[in-house]
Design an enzyme around this catalytic site. Structure first.
Site, PDB file in Angstrom:
ATOM      1  N   GLU A 100      48.489  59.635  43.309  1.00  0.00           N
ATOM      2  CA  GLU A 100      48.620  59.011  44.773  1.00  0.00           C
ATOM      3  C   GLU A 100      49.219  59.784  45.785  1.00  0.00           C
ATOM      4  OE1 GLU A 100      48.294  55.785  45.710  1.00  0.00           O
ATOM      5  OE2 GLU A 100      47.577  55.136  43.610  1.00  0.00           O
ATOM      6  N   SER A 378      13.277  22.287  32.126  1.00  0.00           N
ATOM      7  CA  SER A 378      12.672  20.965  32.869  1.00  0.00           C
ATOM      8  C   SER A 378      13.612  20.488  33.961  1.00  0.00           C
ATOM      9  CB  SER A 378      12.443  19.641  31.899  1.00  0.00           C
ATOM     10  OG  SER A 378      11.213  19.885  31.350  1.00  0.00           O
TER      11      SER A 378
END
Length: 838
Positions: A100, A378
């Site tokens: 960092e 379907s």
């Protein structure tokens, strides 16, 4: 004259020099003044908000349901453990600094070297990819500022960072940061995160665990070991490598740390939690919050927000209750059960009322309701064929329109009806009710594939170029579709033709920041109102008397459509996918079931009757106490009176062999007959003797075990509620083709083929070949696709296959080489079916 000119030039140069010096002095004073202004502004903001540094706690973010009642507060109602820096291991501190802010102890809050490097990298990459914020700046942003990305926010951040460096020591700043940093999953600070991820104090973490914590802040959701373990490990190992390169750990320590396994499940922590079964909706809401409203998960967990959702706890609780009952699902496989998902959305607005992301949904895991892509069978017919056809010309195409139901070839593509029985024509309504396959393929060929694709795009479904073929009429898709997409696509049928985008948030608000963002409805007309009503009336009949009977809810109006696809790994009576998509006047729901992945030890032998029943049970419970209402016909929509023709009973009698007992059996199945009738089944001998073998049946299938291979014939007779006989079926002989196919096929060869309709990775529809769907039955459809070596279970209501395997000489591929159904010759123009196959 020359001397005078020289003096004039010299004077001009002196004036320019004075201007340049004055400008330089102005710039210096401006920079100095700006610097002191930044210091003053930073100090003032710190003084005014110093309590935030002491508390390191915000008001909770509250998530509300559709009724304005609280679902959960995101900040846990407990005091977080504040860990002094002298109790944190040096390894942890070094891990955070390595990734960092490695120059943390050298800069004064703002690292100009790092910012310069970030700018250079951004220029090289042509993007704003690099950050450049120091740990002090991150603390300033997290405590004092919102996360909106603006120039003034960045300026304030730098100002506060400089002020923090003047007011506090480096160790104090680092201690506050490590107790404030967001580490994903709602955890702030290294101590709480260590307890959550590893079940231990941060004082006891290993090198690998320290690196894992340091890896998360860059993107907490992405690098969570529970959410994305692969990405989390790559990021963690990068942090470990940086620690090695910076001399923090040895190469041996690096290798050992990178070999250490990630945590696999969170450890219990005190505090509030979501109610059981709510997590899939919650995770979907988190994604939507950032994508649609710009409010990240980190912001929500930091607190101060009110999130108003479309969530209906009655719907979700009904889902949780029914999904907890194993009897609502097909039989488990050898090692795992059938997977399933369900989503319910508001029929008018598209607001998501609830969802089940899977029977064992893991937090932030794969959501089967939103992320899954499976073939819909379907259930796709109404949106891929019937809706676009009716919308194109309702006078030509409506419920009473006669569609071809002859066996035929469409440029080499030969779909089959479930029982291999055909008629000259059938009404569109009857084709929908009975889930016949030839009519929708024929109709799609008539209107053109482009008409279908254009309509599907309107309802939020964009297919691939490989889907430009007639297979989409029966749900044969290249990649598949999710329940969320299916539910959204059905909204026009109940909403006067208007499609409503599925969404889970109605408003986000932060009173402290003065932010109010409301959802802007995304609705558009996909169907003309009269066309929407026409499709709806057919879908309502499909539930009243067709394949969707199991979805009926006592005292309520229901419409919808079932769908299934055939197994790839198993025999012809096994299903890969089972669907039901339907709606009441209040809600639209989509349910899916299937093994993921399926294999020979994990085959689903029940079809869409299970999904239809799940819809019925969930919605029946969810709507308790809600007055029953009827579907409202749109203004101007004409009510076409559908022809009330008693459907002819079509009976199939297929001989097969029970391989376990070596006994011959006749699988009897039929469709048609008035709704609510029972059936008597007769066996007729060669001498004409008529014997009743089953009476009063509600099911539409039966297995007759034979003692000898006699050439019997069969007939079905319907009876109404008063016991009066209806029109009997035609007398049909035994069809022995299936038995012959079974005997003649190669040992170990599956007649259906090992790759029908499926990609090599098990997803989608591979070559685009249509997946077998099914015909009708008392409780739903079945997925068999011809050539069954075993019969359906007697008394289950499941029916035989509706699409047969290719026969010798057929042009649409063999069982081991399924070919893509060819597109129409010219989109929008009719093809001439091959009459020789009719």
């Amino acid at each position: 004259m020359a001397a005078k000119a020289k003096k004039k030039v010299k004077k001009k140069k002196n004036n320019l020099l004075m201007i340049a010096v004055s400008f330089a002095i102005f710039l210096v004073l401006s920079v100095i003044g700006g610097y002191f202004a930044l210091l003053y502004a930073g100090d003032r903001m710190i003084e005014q908000n110093v309590q935030k540094l002491q508390d390191l706690k915000a008001e909770p973010t509250v998530i509300y349901d559709k009724n304005g009642k609280e679902i959960i507060s995101l900040i846990r109602q407990k005091n977080r453990v504040y860990k002094p820096i002298n109790e944190m291991p040096k390894t942890l501190i070094d891990a955070f600094l390595a990734v960092e802010d490695k120059r943390f102890y050298e800069h004064k809050g703002v690292d100009m070297v790092r910012i310069g490097g970030a700018i250079v990298n951004d220029i090289k990459k042509g993007s704003l990819a690099e950050g450049g914020s120091t740990i002090t700046q991150q603390l300033a942003r997290n405590v004092f500022l919102t996360l909106d990305q603006t120039f003034w926010r960045k300026t304030k951040e730098m100002s506060i960072a400089i002020g923090l460096e003047r007011k506090y020591s480096k160790d104090q700043i680092l201690e506050m940061y490590l107790n404030r940093v967001y580490l994903g999953e709602g955890e702030f600070g290294v101590e709480d995160a260590a307890q959550y991820y590893f079940g231990k104090s941060v004082s006891d973490v290993t090198v690998a665990e320290a690196a894992m914590l340091a890896a998360i802040p860059k993107a907490p959701s992405t690098y969570s070991p529970f959410n994305n373990p692969e990405k989390a490990k790559l990021r963690r190992d990068t942090v470990i490598r940086l620690m090695s390169e910076q001399g923090i750990i040895t190469n041996e320590q690096k290798d050992a740390a990178q070999a250490e396994a990630l945590p696999t499940k969170p450890h219990e922590v005190a505090g509030g939690s979501l109610k059981k079964g709510y997590r899939a909706f919650f995770d979907n809401m988190l994604k939507e919050s950032e994508a649609e409203f710009g409010v990240t998960e980190e912001e929500l967990y930091r607190g101060g927000w009110d999130i108003y959702t479309t969530f209906d706890p009655k719907v979700q609780d009904a889902m949780v209750e029914e999904y907890a009952n194993a009897k609502n699902f097909p039989k488990d496989g050898a090692k795992r059960g059938v997977e399933s998902s369900m989503i319910v959305i508001d029929a008018k607005t598209g607001g998501i009322a609830g969802m089940v992301g899977g029977r064992n949904y893991a937090p932030k895991g794969f959501n089967y309701a939103t992320d899954m892509k499976r073939q819909p069978g379907s259930s796709f017919k109404p949106i891929a064929v019937f809706a676009p056809a009716v919308n194109k010309d309702i006078n030509k195409w409506n419920a009473n329109s006669q569609l071809s139901n002859k066996r035929q070839s469409f440029n080499g593509y030969e779909p089959r009806n479930y029982n291999n029985r055909y008629t000259e024509s059938v009404s569109m309504s009857r084709a929908m009710i009975d889930s016949a396959n030839i009519p929708p393929v024929w109709l799609l060929n008539e209107i053109g594939v482009s008409e279908s694709l254009a309509y599907l795009k309107k309802v939020g479904i964009e297919l691939t170029p490989n889907d430009r073929n007639l297979a989409i009429a029966l749900g044969g898709l290249n990649q598949g579709i999710s329940p969320k997409q299916m539910a959204q696509a059905y909204t026009p049928f109940v909403n006067a033709g208007v499609v409503s985008e599925a969404h889970s948030i109605s408003k986000v608000e932060n009173k402290d920041e003065g932010v109010v963002r409301e959802y802007q409805p995304k609705q558009s007309e996909a169907l003309k109102p009269e066309a929407a009503w026409e499709i709806h009336t057919m879908l309502e009949k499909a539930v009243q008397e067709g394949t969707g009977k199991a979805a009926r809810i006592s005292g309520r109006h229901v419409a919808g459509k079932t769908g299934t696809t055939q197994s790839i790994a198993g025999d012809s009576k096994a299903n890969k996918d089972a669907w039901f998509v339907g709606y009441t006047p209040e809600y639209v729901g989509a349910v899916w079931m299937g093994f993921d992945p399926e294999d020979k030890q994990h085959l689903m032998h029940q079809g869409s009757s299970m999904t239809a029943q799940m819809f019925s049970k969930v919605m029946g419970t969810a709507l308790k106490g809600v007055p029953s209402s009827d579907f409202v016909r749109p203004e101007g929509a004409v009510q076409h009176k559908q022809e009330e023709v008693e459907p002819e009973i079509q009976l199939a009698a297929d001989m097969t062999l029970d391989t376990s007992t070596n006994k011959l059996m006749v699988v009897l199945s039929w469709i048609g007959g008035p709704d609510g009738d029972t059936y008597d089944l007769y066996r007729i001998s060669e001498s004409g003797e008529r014997k009743l073998i089953s009476a009063g049946m509600k099911e539409t299938s039966y297995v007759d075990v034979l003692d000898s291979p006699k050439q019997y014939q069969y007939q079905v007779v319907p009876r109404n509620a008063q016991g009066e006989e209806g029109t009997p079926s035609k007398t049909v002989p035994i069809d022995s083709k299936k038995l012959e196919n079974m005997i003649n096929q190669d040992p170990g060869h599956n007649e259906e083929g090992s790759n029908q309709g499926q990609n090599p990775d098990g997803t989608g529809n591979g070559n685009g070949e249509i997946p077998p769907d099914q015909g009708t039955g008392e409780t739903g459809e079945h997925t068999n696709n011809g050539g069954s070596s075993q019969p359906p279970n007697p008394g289950t209501g499941e029916v035989p296959p509706d699409i047969m395997n290719p026969e010798p000489g057929q042009t649409n591929g063999s069982s081991n080489e399924i070919q893509l159904p060819p597109p129409p010759q010219e989109d929008g123009q009719n093809q001439s079916p091959d009459a020789s196959n009719g």
